[in-house]
Design an enzyme around this catalytic site. Structure first.
Site, mmCIF file in Angstrom:
data_model
loop_
_atom_site.group_PDB
_atom_site.id
_atom_site.type_symbol
_atom_site.label_atom_id
_atom_site.label_comp_id
_atom_site.label_asym_id
_atom_site.label_seq_id
_atom_site.Cartn_x
_atom_site.Cartn_y
_atom_site.Cartn_z
ATOM 1 N N ARG A 1 0.784 -1.216 -0.016
ATOM 2 C CA ARG A 1 0.131 -0.051 0.094
ATOM 3 C C ARG A 1 1.035 1.169 0.121
ATOM 4 O O ARG A 1 0.311 2.192 0.777
ATOM 5 C CB ARG A 1 -1.001 -0.191 1.225
ATOM 6 C CG ARG A 1 -1.949 -0.994 1.236
ATOM 7 C CD ARG A 1 -2.966 -0.793 0.082
ATOM 8 N NE ARG A 1 -4.064 -2.009 0.136
ATOM 9 C CZ ARG A 1 -4.097 -2.999 -0.079
ATOM 10 N NH1 ARG A 1 -3.096 -3.723 -0.620
ATOM 11 N NH2 ARG A 1 -5.248 -3.861 0.171
ATOM 12 N N SER B 1 -10.727 -0.909 3.279
ATOM 13 C CA SER B 1 -9.837 -0.831 4.384
ATOM 14 C C SER B 1 -9.567 0.473 5.009
ATOM 15 O O SER B 1 -8.854 1.246 4.259
ATOM 16 C CB SER B 1 -8.542 -1.612 4.105
ATOM 17 O OG SER B 1 -9.117 -2.902 3.753
ATOM 18 N N GLU C 1 -4.927 3.694 6.257
ATOM 19 C CA GLU C 1 -4.507 3.535 4.800
ATOM 20 C C GLU C 1 -5.369 4.658 4.038
ATOM 21 O O GLU C 1 -4.598 5.007 2.845
ATOM 22 C CB GLU C 1 -5.274 2.233 4.434
ATOM 23 C CG GLU C 1 -4.474 1.408 3.078
ATOM 24 C CD GLU C 1 -5.592 1.002 2.265
ATOM 25 O OE1 GLU C 1 -6.252 1.493 1.451
ATOM 26 O OE2 GLU C 1 -5.703 -0.251 2.405
HETATM 27 N N1 EPU Z 1 -10.761 -10.851 9.912
HETATM 28 C C1 EPU Z 1 -11.724 -10.672 11.376
HETATM 29 N N2 EPU Z 1 -12.684 -9.819 11.456
HETATM 30 C C2 EPU Z 1 -12.783 -8.791 10.569
HETATM 31 C C3 EPU Z 1 -12.112 -8.761 9.234
HETATM 32 C C4 EPU Z 1 -10.946 -9.761 9.046
HETATM 33 O O1 EPU Z 1 -11.163 -11.604 12.069
HETATM 34 O O2 EPU Z 1 -13.862 -8.101 10.783
HETATM 35 C C5 EPU Z 1 -9.860 -11.723 9.611
HETATM 36 C C6 EPU Z 1 -10.314 -12.788 8.704
HETATM 37 O O3 EPU Z 1 -11.162 -13.759 9.064
HETATM 38 C C7 EPU Z 1 -8.958 -13.204 8.193
HETATM 39 C C8 EPU Z 1 -8.117 -12.001 8.206
HETATM 40 O O4 EPU Z 1 -8.701 -11.152 9.043
HETATM 41 O O5 EPU Z 1 -8.436 -14.350 8.900
HETATM 42 C C9 EPU Z 1 -7.939 -11.382 6.911
HETATM 43 O O6 EPU Z 1 -9.250 -10.880 6.345
HETATM 44 P P1 EPU Z 1 -9.604 -10.620 4.997
HETATM 45 O O7 EPU Z 1 -9.435 -11.591 3.972
HETATM 46 O O8 EPU Z 1 -10.971 -9.980 4.808
HETATM 47 O O9 EPU Z 1 -8.544 -9.479 4.538
HETATM 48 P P2 EPU Z 1 -7.963 -8.109 5.342
HETATM 49 O O10 EPU Z 1 -6.657 -8.413 5.604
HETATM 50 O O11 EPU Z 1 -8.942 -7.579 6.134
HETATM 51 C C10 EPU Z 1 -6.917 -7.080 2.768
HETATM 52 C C11 EPU Z 1 -6.943 -5.907 2.254
HETATM 53 C C12 EPU Z 1 -8.200 -5.786 1.409
HETATM 54 C C13 EPU Z 1 -8.239 -6.875 0.328
HETATM 55 C C14 EPU Z 1 -8.229 -8.129 1.318
HETATM 56 C C15 EPU Z 1 -7.948 -9.237 0.440
HETATM 57 C C16 EPU Z 1 -5.432 -4.461 3.671
HETATM 58 C C17 EPU Z 1 -5.407 -2.977 4.495
HETATM 59 N N3 EPU Z 1 -6.802 -4.644 3.135
HETATM 60 O O12 EPU Z 1 -7.991 -7.186 3.986
HETATM 61 O O13 EPU Z 1 -8.119 -4.413 0.580
HETATM 62 O O14 EPU Z 1 -9.537 -6.762 -0.256
HETATM 63 O O15 EPU Z 1 -7.035 -8.328 2.095
HETATM 64 O O16 EPU Z 1 -6.940 -9.548 -0.237
HETATM 65 O O17 EPU Z 1 -4.410 -4.793 3.239
HETATM 66 C C18 EPU Z 1 -8.355 -2.095 0.900
HETATM 67 O O18 EPU Z 1 -7.322 -1.926 0.573
HETATM 68 O O19 EPU Z 1 -9.239 -1.110 0.827
HETATM 69 C C19 EPU Z 1 -8.974 -3.402 0.705
HETATM 70 C C20 EPU Z 1 -10.556 -3.708 0.810
#
Ligand code: EPU
Length: 340
Positions: free
Chosen positions: A165, A240, A336
């Protein structure tokens, strides 16, 4: 000819749906228009803000300067072989529409980045990424216009200094360059699909085993995103709100003593990334609503504006979340989203 408007509502220009105003506002559709703007006297005296799709920004107050809305269009094939294609996309093209254009032609490389809001020109700034793929993987060059001289400059990939990012456009080149277009290389056959991201692999497995295609992956990504992330046209949000923080291995081991389930991913040799959404959920914020704003019920990393919320309220909520994550886990969350 450029047209500079006064006292313009930015409500239609940010996906959080915050109703603030810009003192001056100018739409730019071509590089010569941009050069005309840069040469104008108003441009030289006003603070300025470069705006693409407004999908990674939180306005907390009126902008007392000039907002430049980037609307440069066009998708052009620069070179192609049987295997690969080099394409240039105008900064003002919708990123998702561009991805769909490529998916329709069976061009591979950005299918994991389907349904990300915003414009093609903004995509390299924060090096958009999802489901194991970042735009940096496919970028060749980024073309821009120098904000003080109006000269066109082509940035080679190395000069963009892409990270998680992050890019040079967010740091040393911030507000110094107007990105006018992006050039990327995609595959026409022998695609290198990336489906290691758990949720994506699970979704594709459910669809039972035929051969993977660019479209199948894109469809699966769209389905996952639609099930977790709110549509900003219905509920204001900027994806995010925070980055997933990087912490030391030692810190992770300490956390795991009390919280064995904390999701973590390798970051670099010294650090691991932990899931900010999980940390926020553990602090009890998921689904919380305060008047017209809140934390999304399906994804705690996404702050939302249910309508009529202000940027200040969202910022206050973000600060409260940062404080509770710091107290409970000794982890600092960094936004972010750009806060203006
Ligand atoms: N999780 C929770 N609770 C929540 C949300 C997530 O426990 O409320 C846990 C999930 O169960 C999982 C882990 O956190 O084990 C990761 O969650 P998720 O796959 O939803 O991805 P993220 O890390 O929360 C990142 C990016 C997203 C992108 C997704 C998929 C960042 C800041 N965000 O989210 O990007 O779509 O991975 O690759 O890196 C964005 O940048 O705006 C964005 C949406």
């Amino acid at each position: 000819m450029i047209h500079i408007e006064k006292n313009v509502s930015l409500y239609p220009y940010n996906t959080f749906g915050i109703d603030v105003r810009a003192r001056f506002f100018c739409k730019i559709a071509t590089v010569p228009q941009l050069q005309e703007l840069i040469a104008s006297s108003l441009y030289k005296t006003e603070a300025r803000l470069i705006l693409g799709g407004g999908s990674n920004i939180l306005f907390t107050k009126d902008f007392q300067g000039l907002v430049v809305h980037m609307e440069l269009k066009g998708i052009q094939t620069l070179a192609e072989t049987d295997e690969r294609i080099r394409i240039n996309v105008g900064a003002g093209e919708s990123w998702h529409d561009f991805v769909m254009h490529c998916v329709n032609q069976n061009w591979g490389g950005i299918e994991n980045l389907s349904l990300i809001p915003g414009t093609a020109g903004a995509a390299p700034i924060q090096n958009i990424g999802a489901y194991g793929v970042e735009i940096a993987n496919v970028i060749e060059t980024v073309e821009g216009v120098d904000a003080s001289t109006g000269l066109v400059h082509v940035f080679e990939k190395d000069e963009c200094r892409f990270g998680y990012r992050e890019s040079a456009f967010k740091v040393e080149l911030k507000e110094k360059i107007f990105i006018s277009s992006v050039t990327l290389t995609l595959t026409k056959k022998n695609h290198l699909f990336d489906i290691h991201y758990g949720a994506l692999r699970d979704m594709l497995q459910q669809q039972h085993g035929d051969e993977l295609t660019v479209r199948k992956i894109s469809d699966a990504v769209i389905q996952i995103r639609q099930s977790k992330l709110p549509d900003y046209r219905k509920i204001g949000n900027a994806g995010s709100f925070f980055k997933n923080p990087a912490i030391s291995h030692q810190h992770l081991q300490q956390l795991q003593k009390n919280y064995p389930l904390v999701p973590s991913y390798p970051s670099d040799s010294q650090n691991v990334k932990v899931a900010a959404g999980w940390l926020i959920e553990q602090c009890g914020w998921k689904g919380k609503r305060v008047n017209n704003i809140g934390v999304h019920p399906f994804q705690a990393l996404v702050l939302v504006n249910y309508g009529g919320g202000t940027g200040e309220e969202i910022l206050r909520l973000a600060e409260q979340i940062q404080t509770s994550v710091k107290e409970k886990f000794q982890v600092n969350l960094t936004p972010e989203v750009n806060i203006i």
